[in-house]
Design an enzyme around this catalytic site. Structure first.
Site, PDB file in Angstrom:
ATOM      1  N   ARG A 175      44.108  35.051  45.492  1.00 12.44           N
ATOM      2  CA  ARG A 175      42.648  33.951  45.155  1.00 12.44           C
ATOM      3  C   ARG A 175      43.102  32.703  44.038  1.00 12.44           C
ATOM      4  O   ARG A 175      42.047  32.023  43.634  1.00 12.44           O
ATOM      5  CB  ARG A 175      41.637  35.235  44.231  1.00 12.44           C
ATOM      6  CG  ARG A 175      41.605  36.183  44.650  1.00 12.44           C
ATOM      7  CD  ARG A 175      40.659  36.762  45.951  1.00 12.44           C
ATOM      8  NE  ARG A 175      40.495  38.051  46.127  1.00 12.44           N
ATOM      9  CZ  ARG A 175      41.269  38.785  47.049  1.00 12.44           C
ATOM     10  NH1 ARG A 175      42.041  38.204  47.519  1.00 12.44           N
ATOM     11  NH2 ARG A 175      41.211  40.047  46.524  1.00 12.44           N
ATOM     12  N   SER A 249      32.001  39.456  43.543  1.00 12.75           N
ATOM     13  CA  SER A 249      33.029  39.632  42.539  1.00 12.75           C
ATOM     14  C   SER A 249      33.240  38.182  41.937  1.00 12.75           C
ATOM     15  O   SER A 249      34.110  36.956  41.845  1.00 12.75           O
ATOM     16  CB  SER A 249      34.619  40.280  43.203  1.00 12.75           C
ATOM     17  OG  SER A 249      34.237  40.950  43.520  1.00 12.75           O
ATOM     18  N   GLU A 345      36.133  34.199  39.376  1.00 17.37           N
ATOM     19  CA  GLU A 345      36.400  33.334  40.568  1.00 17.37           C
ATOM     20  C   GLU A 345      35.889  31.951  40.710  1.00 17.37           C
ATOM     21  O   GLU A 345      36.371  31.630  41.066  1.00 17.37           O
ATOM     22  CB  GLU A 345      36.371  34.796  41.347  1.00 17.37           C
ATOM     23  CG  GLU A 345      37.260  35.779  41.350  1.00 17.37           C
ATOM     24  CD  GLU A 345      37.264  36.732  42.826  1.00 17.37           C
ATOM     25  OE1 GLU A 345      37.222  35.998  43.711  1.00 17.37           O
ATOM     26  OE2 GLU A 345      37.902  38.036  42.579  1.00 17.37           O
TER      27      GLU A 345
END
Length: 349
Positions: A175, A249, A345
């Site tokens: 990520r 998320s 994130e």
């Protein structure tokens, strides 16, 4: 305040306007930009460099699915909307496909499958644009972007030139990529190239995919069947931003050493984790958050989704500060109980 979609549609020049960004972020946070431009052609990029120098600060906005926007965006906001999908080459080992950075990611995956260019089906229904996909190195259900990535073209806003980047140049990690660490506003990704493997083989290793009844045929299943199954899984687990504002998320799954994992497993035998190729372990952030009692809870106008603890939601009228305060409270609790630090994130400009 102007309608953002109506500006800068077909010229090589860019004229900034004041714009409401509320509908351009999936959290649905009220946000406005003093200076907004919409990029629909690479021909506009030299003008972007000139404007960025004039305004002193640039934020490139894609699908708005991975950002926590403040009420007032300072500097220049450039909305990436450059379109286009084309097959560059049909090699013996791969379909080489290129897409404009402004293409909707899910729509791009669907188009690839319709043309027989299989390989991205496990990444179906991920919100956002093609141009944002390398920034986050998106991944889901057993496939990560860097496994299908060939290269990209990015506009160097500072130098005013186009740069071709390989996977190595992008410095992909879980990520993560260089675009999260280089100076803010330096790069505007313009197009991305993918190598979709031939012959195609299904990726069915992820538990939710492996258990799906429509995929019981194993290697005989089609890419479209995986696409449909993944869409169903995501819709069941994750809320629709059109119904309740969210950024998907919110936290990365933390990765710990084998030693740290063993110590945690001794204290928490039901710990959900996944062994990694390098010997480390990826912990399920949603499990950690759920076990701390946050699933379904709220703090004012921000809350945690009642079916997926990884998803923070705008319950109506939340601000960036509300979302980040909730995120910090969750991080504090997880750290206190498990000694594990969660990392958000979404980007906060």
């Amino acid at each position: 305040m102007s309608n953002p979609s109506a500006s800068n549609t077909d010229t090589e020049t860019l004229a900034p306007i004041a714009a409401d960004l509320t509908a351009l972020n999936t959290l649905g946070l009220a946000s406005a930009a003093r200076a907004y431009v919409r990029l629909v052609s690479p021909a506009q990029l030299p003008a972007l460099t000139a404007l960025a120098r004039q305004h002193g600060r640039l934020f490139v906005l894609g699908g708005g699915s991975n950002v926590v926007l403040p009420a007032h965006m300072e500097g220049l906001v450039a909305h990436m909307a450059i379109p286009g999908i084309r097959l560059l080459e049909a090699r013996a080992d791969a379909w080489i496909v290129e897409a404009g950075a402004g293409e909707n990611w899910h729509g791009f995956v669907d188009t690839c499958l319709r043309n027989g260019w299989d390989g991205l089906e496990n990444l179906a229904l991920i919100p956002g644009t093609v141009g944002a996909s390398p920034v986050q190195n998106i991944g889901a259900y057993g496939v990560e972007l860097d496994q299908r990535f060939l290269g990209l073209n990015a506009w160097d806003v500072v130098r005013g030139e186009m740069v071709a980047m390989s996977a190595r140049d992008c410095r992909f990690a879980y990520r993560d990529s260089r675009f999260k660490h280089d100076e803010p506003g330096r790069w505007a990704i313009v197009s991305v190239r993918f190598a979709l493997p031939r012959p195609w083989r299904p990726v069915l290793d992820y538990p939710d995919v492996k258990r799906h009844p429509a995929l019981a045929g194993g290697d005989s299943v089609s890419a479209r069947a995986i696409f449909d199954a993944v869409c169903g899984i995501r819709r069941e687990k994750l809320p629709d931003p059109a119904v309740i504002g969210n950024a998907g998320s919110f936290f990365k799954n933390p990765i710990v050493t084998a030693e740290r994992h063993a110590a945690l497993r001794q204290r928490f035998p039901d710990l959900v984790s996944y062994a990694q190729a390098d010997g480390r372990y990826k912990l399920a952030a949603g499990w950690l958050i759920d076990r701390c009692g946050w699933k379904g809870r709220a703090m004012g106008k921000a809350g945690v989704h009642d079916r997926q603890a990884l998803v923070l939601v705008n319950r109506g009228g939340a601000t960036a500060a509300d979302i980040m305060a909730l995120a910090e409270a969750i991080r504090t609790d997880v750290s206190a109980r498990y000694g594990v630090e969660l990392e958000a994130e979404p980007v906060r400009p």
